[in-house]
Design an enzyme around this catalytic site. Structure first.
Site, PDB file in Angstrom:
ATOM      1  N   ILE A 229      14.057   5.534  -9.635  1.00 17.64           N
ATOM      2  CA  ILE A 229      14.774   6.509  -8.836  1.00 17.64           C
ATOM      3  C   ILE A 229      16.268   6.515  -9.176  1.00 17.64           C
ATOM      4  CG2 ILE A 229      15.203   4.907  -6.923  1.00 17.64           C
ATOM      5  CD1 ILE A 229      14.573   7.238  -4.996  1.00 17.64           C
ATOM      6  N   ASN A 269       9.866  -0.414  -3.915  1.00 21.10           N
ATOM      7  CA  ASN A 269      10.840  -1.092  -4.774  1.00 21.10           C
ATOM      8  C   ASN A 269      12.075  -0.204  -4.960  1.00 21.10           C
ATOM      9  OD1 ASN A 269      12.253  -2.057  -7.193  1.00 21.10           O
ATOM     10  ND2 ASN A 269      10.488  -3.370  -7.498  1.00 21.10           N
ATOM     11  N   LEU A 271      14.328  -0.134  -7.141  1.00 20.69           N
ATOM     12  CA  LEU A 271      14.590   0.258  -8.525  1.00 20.69           C
ATOM     13  C   LEU A 271      13.520   1.191  -9.072  1.00 20.69           C
ATOM     14  CD1 LEU A 271      15.755  -3.097 -10.173  1.00 20.69           C
ATOM     15  CD2 LEU A 271      17.177  -1.203  -9.372  1.00 20.69           C
ATOM     16  N   GLU A 272      12.404   1.311  -8.375  1.00 20.94           N
ATOM     17  CA  GLU A 272      11.304   2.115  -8.880  1.00 20.94           C
ATOM     18  C   GLU A 272      11.186   3.427  -8.112  1.00 20.94           C
ATOM     19  OE1 GLU A 272       7.742  -0.153 -10.054  1.00 20.94           O
ATOM     20  OE2 GLU A 272       8.876  -1.984  -9.625  1.00 20.94           O
ATOM     21  N   MET A 273      10.318   3.506  -7.116  1.00 13.35           N
ATOM     22  CA  MET A 273      10.145   4.772  -6.406  1.00 13.35           C
ATOM     23  C   MET A 273      11.065   4.906  -5.195  1.00 13.35           C
ATOM     24  SD  MET A 273       6.010   5.079  -6.888  1.00 13.35           S
ATOM     25  CE  MET A 273       5.832   6.787  -6.379  1.00 13.35           C
TER      26      MET A 273
END
Length: 481
Positions: A229, A269, A271-273
């Site tokens: 993201i 997360n 750093l992810e979604m």
């Protein structure tokens, strides 16, 4: 002084001392060896019993378990240091206590252990020659080797080829063909598929599961580390979603016990979604047309974390890729792979690669140290927390730099390779694996090319379409919402 007599006496004394010591060790090894209880089901299985007795007689537990009762010399100067070094190395390479436990209970021994034992037996690697100078009776001999290999074959047929796909001539192989997926739970699978491609699971509606696990890209994103993201970069290479149902644990460090637990991780997360709250995610999902009816029909209620992740997991369990050329070979079609590819497979086994890359997925069955035979991280430099591997979950020193063994299925499609994405090509990955994971260190370039040719036979099919040429439509990728 009679020099000949003096030296003759010394030789006699040495021989007597050696004889007394080895006689003691024979007795000690026998008396303290692992033993089956009288109630163990293995007592009624001749092949399994013979294998257990062979392991016990060889005293594999001395170096491959943590709490074995060691011989007297293990406390002597010099010998103690050597023994401790061997035990540390033994525990890093392979731990045999789970095998002994399984045999005691009459349960299936895991595939990685079977493959590891097969490799060392076929290559006369254990027990080590130095050990045999004192424990000469521990040598396996032809009888012990035969007992181990017959039991390993029997175990594979009984426990790991339930579909009966393996041709008789390949029943001793450490790899099995991938069976077809089970699509019987159609409505839940369809719901999970829609959620897999739904960007409403991400905090800003820009990402979905397929962003990092492209089904037309071998189940990965072909990046060194994934983009999350707001363009943030993650710390580790994305493993493929294809055939992940066969993993014992999920993620490189094994922090998720199954696909459902894995599906929950990226959504929250940062750093992810980048979502923050499952209640909010569920609300966004339920606001979209069709979801209310689907969740009510499948689960009898509205969306929540449990139901969303369960549906995704059930769908991901269908992301298997059978019918590779190598699978056809294992099923008995000898001409499914060519002579170069067969040489590559022989090298793959001879180097010990098949000791870790086992089972239907050729991986995911164990956690292995990256740099087992060489200092991979010292050579690469710039260490990070992602390099700790399984240690980050267990905090066991033996798990430092230990990672989930990745599947080799569809490997030609999933570059770059390793947890850090440091190997850009399949050829580079093979060279690095030989250098840091095997005792060979280096092999001729021709052998590298033969192994690469073999690895390219692992590309399978999804929904009847070859993964190397599958289109977005054939992979079921939905249009963006």
């Amino acid at each position: 002084m009679n020099i000949k007599a003096l030296f003759g006496s010394a030789v006699v004394l040495a021989v007597v001392a050696y004889g007394a010591t080895t006689s003691y060790l024979v007795h000690y090894d026998h008396e303290t060896a692992p033993k089956l209880s009288s109630l163990s089901p293995t007592n009624n299985n001749p092949k399994a019993k013979a294998a257990f007795d062979t392991i016990a007689e060889a005293r594999c537990d001395y170096c491959h378990t943590k709490d074995a009762k060691l011989p007297f010399y293990a406390s002597l100067p010099v010998a103690k240091q050597l023994m401790q070094r061997d035990i540390k190395s033994g525990l890093q390479h392979f731990q045999i206590q789970p095998v002994l436990n399984a045999l005691e209970k009459g349960e299936a021994v895991d595939e990685e252990s079977l493959a590891r034992m097969q490799f060392v037996v076929e290559h006369d690697m254990m027990p080590p020659k130095m050990y045999l100078t004192m424990h000469w009776h521990a040598a396996l001999g032809e009888k012990g080797k035969k007992a181990m290999l017959e039991w390993i074959k029997e175990s594979r047929i009984k426990n790991y080829d339930a579909a009966g796909l393996v041709a008789p001539q390949f029943q001793s192989e450490p790899i099995q063909p991938i069976p077809a997926a089970d699509f019987s739970d159609k409505e839940k699978i369809a719901l999970g598929e829609r959620l897999f491609f739904d960007k409403q699971l991400s905090g800003d509606g820009t990402l979905n599961c397929a962003s990092c696990h492209g089904l037309n890209k071998g189940g990965v994103d072909n990046l060194v580390t994934s983009t999350g993201i707001k363009g943030q970069k993650g710390p580790i290479n994305a493993p493929t979603v294809y055939n992940s149902v066969y993993n014992k644990l999920q993620f490189w460090d094994g922090r998720a016990k199954d696909l459902q637990e894995q599906a929950a991780g990226p959504v929250m997360n940062p750093l992810e979604m980048g979502s923050h709250d499952w209640a909010e995610v569920s609300k966004r999902v339920m606001a979209q047309p069709g979801y209310k009816e689907a969740f009510t029909k499948v689960y009898g209620g509205q969306a929540n974390q449990e139901r969303i992740t369960n549906a995704i997991a059930v769908y991901e369990a269908t992301l298997v890729t059978p019918d590779s050329r190598f699978d056809q070979y294992l099923k008995g079609h000898e001409n499914a792979i060519n002579e170069q590819e067969k040489r590559g497979y022989a090298l793959f086994k001879d180097l010990g690669c098949a000791s870790c890359h086992v089972g239907k997925a050729m991986g995911g069955q164990s956690f292995e140290v990256m740099g087992l035979e060489g200092d991979y991280f010292g050579k690469r430099g710039h260490p990070s927390d992602a390099d700790k591997g399984r240690f980050s979950q267990t905090h066991n020193a033996l798990d430092m730099h230990r990672f989930n063994v990745p599947t080799l299925r569809n490997i030609e499609l999933t570059a770059p390779y390793f947890h850090d994405g440091s190997a850009k090509t399949l050829e580079e990955a093979v060279r690095e694996m030989v250098r840091y994971q095997t005792q060979k260190g280096q092999i001729p370039e021709k052998d590298v090319q033969d192994i690469v040719a073999f690895l390219k036979t692992q590309t399978g099919s999804y929904r009847g379409h070859n993964l190397a040429t599958i289109t977005e439509e054939e992979a079921g990728i939905l249009p963006s919402k």
